[in-house]
Design an enzyme around this catalytic site. Sequence first.
Site, PDB file in Angstrom:
ATOM      1  N   PRO A 208       0.793  -1.244   0.000  1.00  0.00           N
ATOM      2  CG  PRO A 208       0.071  -0.934   2.213  1.00  0.00           C
ATOM      3  CD  PRO A 208       0.794  -1.899   1.328  1.00  0.00           C
TER       4      PRO A 208
ATOM      5  CE  LYS B 157       8.496  -9.825   0.840  1.00  0.00           C
ATOM      6  NZ  LYS B 157       7.469  -9.179   1.685  1.00  0.00           N
TER       7      LYS B 157
HETATM    8  N1  SAM Z   1       6.543  -2.651   0.547  1.00  0.00           N
HETATM    9  C1  SAM Z   1       5.085  -2.501   0.565  1.00  0.00           C
HETATM   10  C2  SAM Z   1       4.753  -1.448   1.585  1.00  0.00           C
HETATM   11  O1  SAM Z   1       5.617  -1.184   2.435  1.00  0.00           O
HETATM   12  O2  SAM Z   1       3.670  -0.878   1.550  1.00  0.00           O
HETATM   13  C3  SAM Z   1       4.398  -3.833   0.849  1.00  0.00           C
HETATM   14  C4  SAM Z   1       4.550  -4.793  -0.302  1.00  0.00           C
HETATM   15  S1  SAM Z   1       3.567  -6.252  -0.194  1.00  0.00           S
HETATM   16  C5  SAM Z   1       4.409  -7.187   1.004  1.00  0.00           C
HETATM   17  C6  SAM Z   1       3.950  -7.093  -1.707  1.00  0.00           C
HETATM   18  C7  SAM Z   1       3.376  -6.464  -2.964  1.00  0.00           C
HETATM   19  O3  SAM Z   1       3.990  -7.062  -4.118  1.00  0.00           O
HETATM   20  C8  SAM Z   1       1.870  -6.687  -3.139  1.00  0.00           C
HETATM   21  O4  SAM Z   1       1.211  -5.450  -3.094  1.00  0.00           O
HETATM   22  C9  SAM Z   1       1.762  -7.335  -4.525  1.00  0.00           C
HETATM   23  O5  SAM Z   1       0.664  -6.873  -5.271  1.00  0.00           O
HETATM   24  C10 SAM Z   1       3.079  -6.926  -5.178  1.00  0.00           C
HETATM   25  N2  SAM Z   1       3.481  -7.761  -6.319  1.00  0.00           N
HETATM   26  C11 SAM Z   1       3.570  -9.114  -6.372  1.00  0.00           C
HETATM   27  N3  SAM Z   1       3.909  -9.532  -7.594  1.00  0.00           N
HETATM   28  C12 SAM Z   1       4.075  -8.411  -8.362  1.00  0.00           C
HETATM   29  C13 SAM Z   1       4.407  -8.190  -9.725  1.00  0.00           C
HETATM   30  N4  SAM Z   1       4.657  -9.204 -10.565  1.00  0.00           N
HETATM   31  N5  SAM Z   1       4.462  -6.922 -10.178  1.00  0.00           N
HETATM   32  C14 SAM Z   1       4.203  -5.883  -9.332  1.00  0.00           C
HETATM   33  N6  SAM Z   1       3.892  -6.027  -8.036  1.00  0.00           N
HETATM   34  C15 SAM Z   1       3.804  -7.279  -7.553  1.00  0.00           C
END
Ligand code: SAM
Length: 195
Positions: A33, A144
């Site tokens: 978010p 990560k």
């Molecule tokens: N770092 C963020 C924060 O501090 O608000 C939280 C990130 S959350 C753990 C992981 C995010 O990775 C999710 O919102 C997901 O939609 C995104 N995500 C996963 N695969 C993705 C892709 N192929 N391209 C773009 N975003 C991706």
Amino acid sequence: NYRCRSAFKLLEIDDKFHILRPGLSVLDCGAAPGAWSQVAVERVNALGTDPSAPTGFVLGVDLMRISPLEGAVFLPEADITDPNTLRAIQSLLPAGKVDAILSDMAPNATGIKDLDHQKLISLCLGLVNLAQNILKPKGTLLCKFWDGHESRVLQNRLKEQFREVRTLKPQASRKDSSESYFLARLYREMKAEKC
Ligand code: SAM
């Protein structure tokens, strides 16, 4: 107020390794978010809050929608693995390149540990390829991963392309025992691809 507790992981890493400095431009992958982007906006001085320091730039990309954040540009509903996303990123970056790529991306977990591990490793390997197009020489990549048998493949790939690669396990992510980060610094000047 951060949008998500994940902010504390980036704050902890940055307090120790100083990867975000005023004036830097940053790509935040998996930004929704938006907590990491909040941290990045502060630390690179993207809003010019400190007039005596250079002003940075933050671009966040995610599959999901992200509420607007002052100081950041977001590319929502975009898949980082899609070639169209690369083109969109390049057109949004002031100089076409960034100093740092951050990734807190995580695929939807299936619960099958090995499969989730592999999916995240391949997302990260995709980032290493993306770096070839948009990361400045001497740049940084923080990503990560969930630990597993293919972590070495990613680590070795990073070691080929960066002079310094560390494995980090922030206190703030202690609860999720398989979550770690690779911090790869000093991106090597890339020679033309061999045929
Ligand atoms: N770092 C963020 C924060 O501090 O608000 C939280 C990130 S959350 C753990 C992981 C995010 O990775 C999710 O919102 C997901 O939609 C995104 N995500 C996963 N695969 C993705 C892709 N192929 N391209 C773009 N975003 C991706």
